[in-house]
Design an enzyme around this catalytic site. Structure first.
Site, PDB file in Angstrom:
ATOM      1  N   THR A 152       0.847  -1.200   0.000  1.00 33.07           N
ATOM      2  CA  THR A 152       0.000   0.000   0.000  1.00 33.07           C
ATOM      3  C   THR A 152       0.875   1.240   0.000  1.00 33.07           C
ATOM      4  O   THR A 152       1.949   1.223   0.596  1.00 33.07           O
ATOM      5  CB  THR A 152      -0.827   0.008   1.307  1.00 33.07           C
ATOM      6  OG1 THR A 152      -1.666  -1.123   1.300  1.00 33.07           O
ATOM      7  CG2 THR A 152      -1.637   1.275   1.472  1.00 33.07           C
ATOM      8  N   ARG A 180     -13.939  -7.749  -0.256  1.00 35.41           N
ATOM      9  CA  ARG A 180     -13.000  -7.735   0.877  1.00 35.41           C
ATOM     10  C   ARG A 180     -12.457  -6.307   1.076  1.00 35.41           C
ATOM     11  O   ARG A 180     -12.074  -5.633   0.133  1.00 35.41           O
ATOM     12  CB  ARG A 180     -11.849  -8.701   0.575  1.00 35.41           C
ATOM     13  CG  ARG A 180     -10.742  -8.722   1.622  1.00 35.41           C
ATOM     14  CD  ARG A 180      -9.581  -7.854   1.249  1.00 35.41           C
ATOM     15  NE  ARG A 180      -8.426  -8.059   2.128  1.00 35.41           N
ATOM     16  CZ  ARG A 180      -7.366  -7.271   2.157  1.00 35.41           C
ATOM     17  NH1 ARG A 180      -7.296  -6.236   1.363  1.00 35.41           N
ATOM     18  NH2 ARG A 180      -6.356  -7.518   2.965  1.00 35.41           N
ATOM     19  N   VAL A 181     -12.426  -5.874   2.325  1.00 35.98           N
ATOM     20  CA  VAL A 181     -11.828  -4.575   2.647  1.00 35.98           C
ATOM     21  C   VAL A 181     -10.626  -4.823   3.553  1.00 35.98           C
ATOM     22  O   VAL A 181     -10.731  -5.530   4.554  1.00 35.98           O
ATOM     23  CB  VAL A 181     -12.844  -3.657   3.366  1.00 35.98           C
ATOM     24  CG1 VAL A 181     -12.201  -2.326   3.729  1.00 35.98           C
ATOM     25  CG2 VAL A 181     -14.070  -3.440   2.489  1.00 35.98           C
ATOM     26  N   GLY A 182      -9.496  -4.242   3.180  1.00 29.39           N
ATOM     27  CA  GLY A 182      -8.282  -4.388   3.988  1.00 29.39           C
ATOM     28  C   GLY A 182      -8.173  -3.258   5.007  1.00 29.39           C
ATOM     29  O   GLY A 182      -9.152  -2.573   5.335  1.00 29.39           O
ATOM     30  N   ASP A 183      -6.981  -3.061   5.505  1.00 25.65           N
ATOM     31  CA  ASP A 183      -6.756  -2.047   6.544  1.00 25.65           C
ATOM     32  C   ASP A 183      -6.714  -0.625   6.009  1.00 25.65           C
ATOM     33  O   ASP A 183      -6.945   0.328   6.757  1.00 25.65           O
ATOM     34  CB  ASP A 183      -5.421  -2.325   7.254  1.00 25.65           C
ATOM     35  CG  ASP A 183      -4.264  -2.251   6.266  1.00 25.65           C
ATOM     36  OD1 ASP A 183      -4.275  -3.024   5.287  1.00 25.65           O
ATOM     37  OD2 ASP A 183      -3.368  -1.410   6.453  1.00 25.65           O
ATOM     38  N   THR A 203       1.361  -0.778   5.966  1.00 23.65           N
ATOM     39  CA  THR A 203       1.348  -1.572   4.743  1.00 23.65           C
ATOM     40  C   THR A 203       1.626  -3.015   5.128  1.00 23.65           C
ATOM     41  O   THR A 203       2.261  -3.283   6.154  1.00 23.65           O
ATOM     42  CB  THR A 203       2.385  -1.041   3.719  1.00 23.65           C
ATOM     43  OG1 THR A 203       2.415  -1.918   2.596  1.00 23.65           O
ATOM     44  CG2 THR A 203       3.785  -0.945   4.303  1.00 23.65           C
ATOM     45  N   GLY A 204       1.133  -3.934   4.311  1.00 30.86           N
ATOM     46  CA  GLY A 204       1.275  -5.348   4.639  1.00 30.86           C
ATOM     47  C   GLY A 204      -0.073  -6.023   4.513  1.00 30.86           C
ATOM     48  O   GLY A 204      -0.976  -5.489   3.863  1.00 30.86           O
ATOM     49  N   GLY A 206      -3.586  -6.682   5.321  1.00 32.13           N
ATOM     50  CA  GLY A 206      -4.593  -5.917   6.052  1.00 32.13           C
ATOM     51  C   GLY A 206      -5.239  -6.683   7.184  1.00 32.13           C
ATOM     52  O   GLY A 206      -5.544  -6.116   8.233  1.00 32.13           O
TER      53      GLY A 206
HETATM   54  N1  GLY Z   1      -2.637  -3.411   3.276  1.00 32.50           N
HETATM   55  C1  GLY Z   1      -3.539  -3.449   2.200  1.00 32.50           C
HETATM   56  C2  GLY Z   1      -4.450  -4.566   2.175  1.00 32.50           C
HETATM   57  O1  GLY Z   1      -4.244  -5.563   2.855  1.00 32.50           O
HETATM   58  O2  GLY Z   1      -5.424  -4.473   1.462  1.00 32.50           O
END
Ligand code: GLY
Length: 297
Positions: A152, A180-183, A203-204, A206
C-alpha cells in the site's frame, strides 16, 4: 538543542519517491499537509508500473480492479475513506470528497461509485485502469491460494503551520475476495494522525494489521512520549508477538511513523521494507529498514 524541522513527509515503499518529491515541493513552498500527501499519492495512483496501487493494481478473484483509499486531517480528526471502488483513477480524491462533502467517514462499493459520479469524478474504462500486466498476473496466479503481504502507499505529512495529515491508497491484496476490505481505508488500522502528536500509515496484510490496530497504537505511543522510531518498532514488535501469542503465524506488517517534531521512521516484521522521506533538512531519499523481528526466521 535539536534542529527544528519545519516540514516533513514520509511514505511507504520506494515507489513512493515520486510522491515524496511532489509532496516536499508543496510543503517547501508553504502548502498544506493534507494537500501534499494527496497530491503525491495521485502520481502513484496514475502510475501503471506500480502494481499494488490505483491504475495497474492487483485484480480481485473476479478479475476486477476495486480500490481502497483514505485521508485524515490531523487538525480536526476528520477523515474520509472509500472501499471497493471500481472505474475511478483517483480513489484518494473520492475519499477526500467523502471527508469534505458528507457527514460520513466511509463509503463502499457501488454507493461510493455513485457518490463519485455525483460529485463529478470521471469514470475510466477497464481498458485504461487494468493493465495487460495485471491481467497476465491474474491469469497466472488466480488458482493459487491467497498470497501474502501487500504494498500500500501511505503518506504522512507535517506542514510549516504545524498541521499533520495522512493519505492512503491501495488496490488491496491480490486474490482478495470481491468485497473484501483491507486495513487501508480503516482508521486506526491503516492510518491515523493527530496534529501535535504524530501520524502513522501501515502496509502489509490488512487482516493482520486490523487485528492489531497498528496505526492507532503507534500514535498512542507517540502521545505517551515515544519518538517516531521507538513508536514504529514498539508497535510492530508488539503486534507480531500478540498474533503469535494467539496461535497464528503473522503475515507481513510494516509501518511508517512521523512524530510531532517531524522525525520519521519505519519498522517491519519482514525483510525488504523500505520507505521514502524528505524534510526541510533532507532531500527526498529512500531508507531501507532492518526488520525489528523477522516473520520468516
Ligand atoms: N494493506 C492493504 C491490504 O491488505 O489491502
Amino acid at each position: 538543542m535539536g534542529y527544528l524541522i519545519m516540514w516533513s513527509i514520509v511514505a511507504t515503499w520506494p515507489f513512493a519517491l515520486q510522491c515524496v518529491q511532489k509532496g516536499s515541493a508543496i510543503l517547501r513552498s508553504g502548502g498544506k499537509a493534507l494537500d501534499a500527501a494527496v497530491e503525491g499519492i495521485l502520481l502513484v495512483e496514475s502510475d501503471p508500473k506500480v502494481d499494488s496501487v490505483g491504475r495497474g493494481g492487483f485484480l480481485n478473484s473476479d478479475g476486477e480492479l476495486a480500490l481502497d483509499a483514505a485521508v485524515m486531517d490531523g487538525d480536526t480528526l476528520r477523515l474520509g475513506a472509500v472501499a471497493c471502488v471500481r472505474g475511478f483513477e483517483h480513489p484518494v480524491l473520492i475519499a477526500r470528497s467523502v471527508m469534505e462533502k458528507t457527514k460520513h467517514n466511509i463509503l463502499v462499493g457501488v454507493e461510493a461509485e455513485r457518490f463519485a459520479r455525483d460529485v463529478g469524478f470521471q469514470e475510466m474504462p477497464d481498458e485504461y485502469m487494468i493493465t495487460e500486466l495485471a491481467r497476465e498476473y491474474y491469469r497466472k496466479e488466480k488458482n493459487k491460494p491467497h498470497t501474502t503481504g501487500h504494498d500500500t502507499i501511505g503518506c504522512v505529512t507535517l506542514d510549516q503551520f504545524g498541521s499533520q495529515g495522512v493519505a492512503m491508497s491501495t488496490s488491496g491484496a491480490n486474490h482478495r475476495k470481491p468485497g473484501r476490505v483491507g486495513d487501508t481505508p480503516i482508521i486506526g488500522s491503516g492510518f491515523y494522525v493527530q496534529t501535535g502528536i504524530g501520524g502513522a500509515a501501515a502496509t502489509g496484510l490488512g487482516e493482520d494489521i486490523m487485528r492489531t490496530c497498528l496505526t492507532f497504537r503507534a500514535v498512542d505511543c507517540m502521545r505517551h512520549g515515544l519518538d517516531a522510531l521507538h513508536a514504529a518498532n514498539e508497535v510492530i514488535l508488539t503486534a507480531h508477538k500478540t498474533i503469535v501469542s494467539c496461535g497464528y503465524k503473522p503475515d507481513c506488517m510494516a509501518i511508517v511513523c512521523m512524530d510531532r517534531n517531524g522525525r520519521t521512521a519505519g519498522a517491519a516484521n519482514h525483510k525488504g521494507f523500505a520507505y521514502a522521506e524528505a524534510c526541510d533538512g533532507t532531500e527526498p531519499r529512500i531508507c531501507q529498514v532492518e526488520p525489528i523481528i523477522d516473520k520468516d526466521s
